[in-house]
Write an enzyme that holds these catalytic residues in place. Structure first.
Site, short mmCIF file in Angstrom:
data_model
loop_
_atom_site.label_atom_id
_atom_site.label_comp_id
_atom_site.label_asym_id
_atom_site.label_seq_id
_atom_site.Cartn_x
_atom_site.Cartn_y
_atom_site.Cartn_z
CD GLU A 235 -1.71 5.90 -3.63
OE1 GLU A 235 -2.77 5.64 -4.25
OE2 GLU A 235 -1.69 6.53 -2.56
CG PHE B 216 -3.08 -0.37 -7.81
CD1 PHE B 216 -4.45 -0.44 -8.02
CD2 PHE B 216 -2.56 0.78 -7.22
CE1 PHE B 216 -5.28 0.61 -7.65
CE2 PHE B 216 -3.40 1.83 -6.85
CZ PHE B 216 -4.77 1.74 -7.08
NE ARG C 251 -7.85 4.40 -6.65
CZ ARG C 251 -8.58 3.48 -6.04
NH1 ARG C 251 -8.84 3.56 -4.76
NH2 ARG C 251 -9.04 2.44 -6.71
NE ARG D 148 -9.87 7.98 -1.90
CZ ARG D 148 -11.15 7.98 -1.58
NH1 ARG D 148 -11.95 8.89 -2.09
NH2 ARG D 148 -11.63 7.05 -0.79
CE LYS E 32 -4.12 2.05 2.10
NZ LYS E 32 -3.81 3.42 1.85
NE ARG F 267 -14.76 3.05 2.31
CZ ARG F 267 -13.53 3.56 2.16
NH1 ARG F 267 -12.48 2.77 2.26
NH2 ARG F 267 -13.34 4.83 1.91
P1 ATP Z 1 -6.47 5.69 2.75
O1 ATP Z 1 -6.81 6.99 3.38
O2 ATP Z 1 -6.20 4.57 3.71
O3 ATP Z 1 -5.46 5.79 1.66
P2 ATP Z 1 -8.74 5.80 1.04
O4 ATP Z 1 -10.04 6.11 1.68
O5 ATP Z 1 -8.09 6.87 0.21
O6 ATP Z 1 -7.78 5.21 2.11
P3 ATP Z 1 -9.13 3.08 0.51
O7 ATP Z 1 -9.83 2.42 -0.57
O8 ATP Z 1 -9.68 2.95 1.86
O9 ATP Z 1 -8.94 4.59 0.09
O10 ATP Z 1 -7.63 2.55 0.56
C1 ATP Z 1 -7.02 2.25 -0.62
C2 ATP Z 1 -6.19 3.43 -1.08
O11 ATP Z 1 -4.83 3.06 -1.01
C3 ATP Z 1 -6.48 3.73 -2.52
O12 ATP Z 1 -7.42 4.75 -2.65
C4 ATP Z 1 -5.12 4.09 -3.10
O13 ATP Z 1 -5.01 5.50 -3.16
C5 ATP Z 1 -4.12 3.57 -2.10
N1 ATP Z 1 -3.25 2.49 -2.60
C6 ATP Z 1 -1.92 2.42 -2.43
N2 ATP Z 1 -1.42 1.30 -2.92
C7 ATP Z 1 -2.46 0.59 -3.44
C8 ATP Z 1 -2.58 -0.66 -4.11
N3 ATP Z 1 -1.52 -1.45 -4.32
N4 ATP Z 1 -3.81 -1.07 -4.49
C9 ATP Z 1 -4.90 -0.29 -4.27
N5 ATP Z 1 -4.84 0.91 -3.65
C10 ATP Z 1 -3.64 1.36 -3.24
#
Ligand code: ATP
Length: 593
Positions: free
Chosen positions: A311, A352, A267, A282, A262, A427
């Site tokens: 990312e 990814f 994103r 995002r 991660k 989600r």
């Molecule tokens: P967070 O604040 O934890 O980044 P979020 O609410 O933006 O979360 P989530 O779907 O909960 O989004 O967590 C996944 C996020 O992690 C994605 O939105 C992306 O930006 C990031 N990310 C980083 N590496 C990866 C990966 N290998 N696969 C998917 N998402 C990834």
């Protein structure tokens, strides 16, 4: 009048009704009734106007005329001196309402004078849309003057209540509290069966242009909506992850997990169609101009028809080190100095996912199939790489993978179900994140919306002492308070808080906020901030998840601290949700048992 000439008053009457209620069902009803009356040729425009704009959000076209400038138009239209309008605005707080009052106060004599040089006809939706569109397009020298003129001309044709909404729209202050999901509800009631709502929502997730969807639905019915396809250039709403706090539970959910790093960055959704490359954030903003380096690399890849997701992180090219999020945040939101920023803050994009390729929608394929395609088309370039993954079925290997991820600068891992499709806009448990913080005593970071503030005292006199933070409740479509936030700000940020929130200030609590606390200042829920808390507790004063665990008790985050990260990449509806906080509370109970 032609058939398409629906009066703007029709729309404004609906706005008026919506403003007077906070009941979701009533609003849905008003909107679906309106939609049924609107000819299909202009329903797209009506949807954009309801959302306070003229185009789908992802085009980023803002009408936004500064309120001070608008005062000049109001003055020109009413012959009332600017100072008087300014005074009234300071007194009332909403320029739209001020305009309504001023126009309706005009004497009959002034009215008739005005009408002597303008033959007043009722405004139609088409006409208002067209004139506002014209204003939005003006740019460059002399454009401000032209905007004022055109707007004042439009105001001269408007009834007082119409003027109110024209002003609210041009200043970007039309806040009806109508989210996209509510519009989807209303559309499905107006043109389909309630059970067909998911077809409309799916179209919205892969093509988030509600105006266009409304038009297709009104003209061609559900079959038309079913034929809406993923299209390069139009952002897809991102698939999101759930969270779990221990590896054992992750493996129970996904026994054979495809585990990926991660990365802690931004994103990025990359769309390629022939020579055109677009990058979306995002929250689906077009960020192409901020990353010419990534664009150039994608251009050189010779791929011609595809959509990827990845990312983008700050990266030390000499050491191959992934740098903390703060570094890449220097690359965001810049309009100037981009070339220098590319040098100062080099980035690497770890792809990814591949969602579309050569006319084929890949979201319906499994994770493993998509990965195979991704790997076959992407050869690592200068600034582009592929995220690694490993299929893991046991805790030991999982932990090893996790530790390695942290070592190279990632914030944790994401476990993905190898068979899962890409669920745009959802989600779900097919992606589960597990982060560094989960290993400590602290709860995960949450992204909360600032909905109010309290005056500072002592050292904080003159600024805010704390912010009132809320989670988003998608079921009720409202924001529920969960903590007061006063820690984690450096002095500079702290002193600048009132200025930062100035544009969101309201005279009273926003309709979409549920609070039992009386804040000193209220804001339009807009700004999302990352917060780290020590634990989640039951609370008699906060409204988050009220009654879901215990009667008359909500949930609160204890000892919240701002991490310093403004989540500009999230809009308030992307904030941590009430069900997520409830889930975190339950998980925490299990952890500490
Ligand atoms: P967070 O604040 O934890 O980044 P979020 O609410 O933006 O979360 P989530 O779907 O909960 O989004 O967590 C996944 C996020 O992690 C994605 O939105 C992306 O930006 C990031 N990310 C980083 N590496 C990866 C990966 N290998 N696969 C998917 N998402 C990834």
């Amino acid at each position: 009048m032609l058939l398409l000439d629906v009066l703007y008053r029709e729309l404004v009457d609906t706005f008026e009704k919506i403003e007077k209620t906070s009941k979701r069902l009533e609003i849905t009803d008003y909107l679906s009734n309106l939609f049924k009356k609107i000819p299909s040729d202009i329903i797209d425009k009506v949807v954009y106007l309801i959302k306070g704009g003229l185009h789908p959000d992802y085009l980023g076209i803002e009408l936004g005329i500064a309120e001070k400038l608008t005062i000049k138009s109001i003055s020109a239209a009413t012959s009332i001196p600017e100072e008087d309008i300014l005074k009234k605005w300071q007194e009332i707080g909403d320029l739209g309402t001020v305009t309504e009052i001023l126009i309706s106060n005009q004497t009959k004599e002034e009215e008739s004078k005005k009408n002597s040089y303008s033959i007043k006809k009722p405004l139609t939706i088409e006409a208002v849309y067209m004139v506002l569109g014209h204003i939005a397009k003006l740019s460059g020298t002399g454009s401000q003057k032209a905007k004022i003129q055109i707007l004042s001309y439009l105001l001269q044709y408007a009834e007082p209540v119409e003027a109110k909404y024209i002003i609210k729209t041009v200043t970007g202050k039309l806040r009806l509290g109508v989210g996209d999901m509510l519009i989807i509800d209303a559309l499905s009631i107006a043109f389909a069966k309630k059970t067909d709502r998911n077809v409309i929502e799916r179209a919205y997730n892969i093509y988030p242009d509600l105006g266009m969807i409304a038009k297709v639905l009104a003209k061609e019915g559900l079959d038309g909506v079913l034929s809406i396809k993923i299209t390069p250039g139009i952002p897809i709403r991102p698939m999101l992850a759930e969270r779990l706090y221990n590896i054992k539970e992750i493996l129970e959910k996904i026994p054979l997990s495809a585990v990926e790093n991660k990365y802690d960055g931004i994103r990025m959704q990359c769309h390629i169609k022939d020579d055109i490359i677009k990058l979306f954030s995002r929250r689906l903003e077009d960020i192409t101009d901020q990353f010419p380096d990534i664009r150039m690399d994608l251009k050189e890849s010779k791929i011609r028809d595809a959509i990827f997701e990845g990312e983008c992180v700050a990266f030390n090219q000499n050491t191959g080190e992934i740098l903390p999020f703060q570094e890449i945040s220097h690359r965001r939101g810049r309009k100037q100095g981009i070339i220098q920023a590319i040098e100062d803050y080099p980035v690497c994009l770890f792809l990814f996912d591949c969602l579309y390729k050569d006319g084929e929608d890949l979201t319906v394929k499994s994770y493993l199939e998509r990965r195979k395609i991704l790997e076959s088309v992407i050869k690592p370039f200068d600034k582009i790489d592929i995220s690694n993954y490993e299929i893991i079925d046991n805790i030991k290997d999982f932990e090893k993978f996790f530790d390695r991820a942290l070592e190279i600068g990632c914030e944790g891992i994401i476990a993905k179900s190898p068979d899962s499709k890409y669920m745009a806009g959802a989600r779900g448990w097919n992606w589960i994140k597990y982060k560094r913080e989960y290993k400590s005593e602290l709860v995960d970071t949450v992204d909360l919306v600032a909905v109010g503030a309290f005056s500072g005292r002592g050292r904080r006199a003159g600024t805010y002492g704390a912010l009132l933070m809320a989670a988003y409740n998608p079921d009720k479509d409202c924001f529920e308070t969960v903590c007061k936030l006063g820690t984690g700000f450096d002095d500079d940020t702290l002193m600048r808080l009132p200025a930062k929130f100035e544009e969101y200030r309201l005279k009273e609590i926003d309709k979409s906020v549920e609070s039992r606390i009386d804040a000193d200042y209220w804001f339009v829920p807009s700004v999302v901030m990352e917060i780290l808390g020590a634990e989640i507790t039951l609370s008699p004063i906060h409204t988050c998840g009220l009654g879901s665990i215990k009667d008359d008790f909500g949930l609160a985050i204890r000892f919240p601290r701002f991490t310093g990260r403004w989540r500009d990449d999230k809009n308030p509806f992307d904030a941590t949700t009430t069900p997520e906080i409830i889930e975190m509370y339950k998980l925490q109970l299990k952890r500490f048992k």
